[in-house]
Design an enzyme around this catalytic site. Structure first.
Site, short mmCIF file in Angstrom:
data_model
loop_
_atom_site.label_atom_id
_atom_site.label_comp_id
_atom_site.label_asym_id
_atom_site.label_seq_id
_atom_site.Cartn_x
_atom_site.Cartn_y
_atom_site.Cartn_z
NE ARG A 230 -2.51 0.73 3.49
CZ ARG A 230 -2.53 1.87 4.26
NH1 ARG A 230 -2.84 3.01 3.94
NH2 ARG A 230 -1.93 1.85 5.52
CE LYS A 231 6.11 0.51 3.22
NZ LYS A 231 7.71 0.15 3.52
CB THR A 232 0.22 3.27 -3.89
OG1 THR A 232 -0.91 3.55 -2.99
CG2 THR A 232 0.42 1.95 -4.20
CG HIS B 174 4.49 -0.04 -5.63
ND1 HIS B 174 4.18 0.62 -4.63
CD2 HIS B 174 4.27 -1.40 -5.12
CE1 HIS B 174 4.11 0.08 -3.48
NE2 HIS B 174 4.08 -1.36 -3.70
#
Length: 296
Positions: free
Chosen positions: A146-148, A282
């Site tokens: 979830r490190k977006t 990502h």
């Protein structure tokens, strides 16, 4: 150039109306006067989208949505998920043709290119990570995190899917993940899991991040469905994973995370792990280079 992509049509996952997202992107790029647009006017023209570095094509629905919003049409010469290698074709490959008012082509140019470049880069990195894991014999799930980027998560998670990686949970509402701060705030793993179960009900899985085998056992006994072995590596990781699977079997999913990269993924490969997750696919990924040129 590869043959037709075997990837499914992930565009069907996207919300039916990307309008507000596209509008916000365009508004950020042109908050007041469009001086360059005034110069070129609204005469109809065509432009070619060139791919100038090797990678997977991903982000097609977002590119299309940007130009549809600007009353332009896009004709693709590749399918999403295809691998494009310009080095074998003179350094650049025509990936699509865009037609519409000249001003609108240039209004959408940078927004569409940035989105396509980043999404394609994430898809390419995801494909590479999955291939390395498979080549090493890993049969489980390779996932992102979830490190977006705030406001850009749908694009980044989409890129993971096109690249063959699992996008993991989408947001805080998708599943419960209890980390050290949750445990410290509630006093114990058992307390944190109990509270999560009380409000999440039967439909929401609970995952707990642990730092030792003892913490993992506490989490499983408290009812966690997924346990994340955080920053475990090598022999310690394999030993703990084997011990937990021997004791609990399919009752729990085991995930490992923390510092996993393309260079060290071999240290995390373990038959007893169900999931390996990483932000390396990502965060700080190399973008795929695209450009849009007006035909003349």
């Amino acid at each position: 150039m590869s043959g037709p992509s075997s990837n499914p049509d992930f565009s069907a996952l996207l919300p039916p109306n990307l309008g507000p997202l596209i509008t916000s992107w365009l508004a950020e790029d042109t908050p007041s006067f469009d001086y360059g647009g005034f110069v070129v006017g609204n005469a109809p023209r065509s432009a070619t989208l060139f791919c100038k570095s090797a990678g997977l094509l991903a982000g097609v629905p977002f590119f299309n949505a940007v130009f549809a919003h600007l009353n332009c049409e896009v004709e693709w010469h590749f399918k999403e998920g295809d691998y494009i290698d310009p080095s074998t074709q003179g350094g650049k490959v025509a990936a699509a043709t865009v037609t519409g008012p000249t001003r609108n082509l240039l209004l959408g140019e940078r927004v569409a290119l940035n989105t396509l470049s980043r999404c394609s880069g994430i898809a390419t990195a995801s494909r590479s990570m999955v291939k390395i894991a498979r080549d090493a014999g890993y049969k489980g799930v390779v996932a992102g995190t979830r490190k977006t980027t705030p406001g850009f998560r749908v694009v980044e998670k989409y890129g993971m899917l096109v690249g063959g990686a699992d996008p993991h949970r989408y947001d805080l509402s998708a599943m419960v993940m209890l980390k050290d701060n949750h445990v410290w705030s509630t006093g114990s793993i058992s307390n944190a899991v109990a509270e999560a179960k009380r409000v999440g009900g039967f439909a929401v899985k609970v995952e707990v991040e642990v730092r030792s085998e003892e913490e993992a056992i506490e989490a499983i006994e408290a009812g966690a469905e997924v346990v994340m072995l955080d920053n475990f590596k090598g022999d310690e990781l394999r030993k703990v994973a084997r011990s937990l699977k021997e004791k609990y079997g399919k009752r729990v999913l085991l995930e490992c995370s923390g510092g996993l990269t393309v260079q060290n993924v071999g240290e995390f490969i373990c038959d007893d792990l169900d999931i390996i997750s990483t932000s390396a696919i990502h965060q700080s990924t190399q973008h795929i280079d695209f450009s849009l040129k007006i035909n003349h």
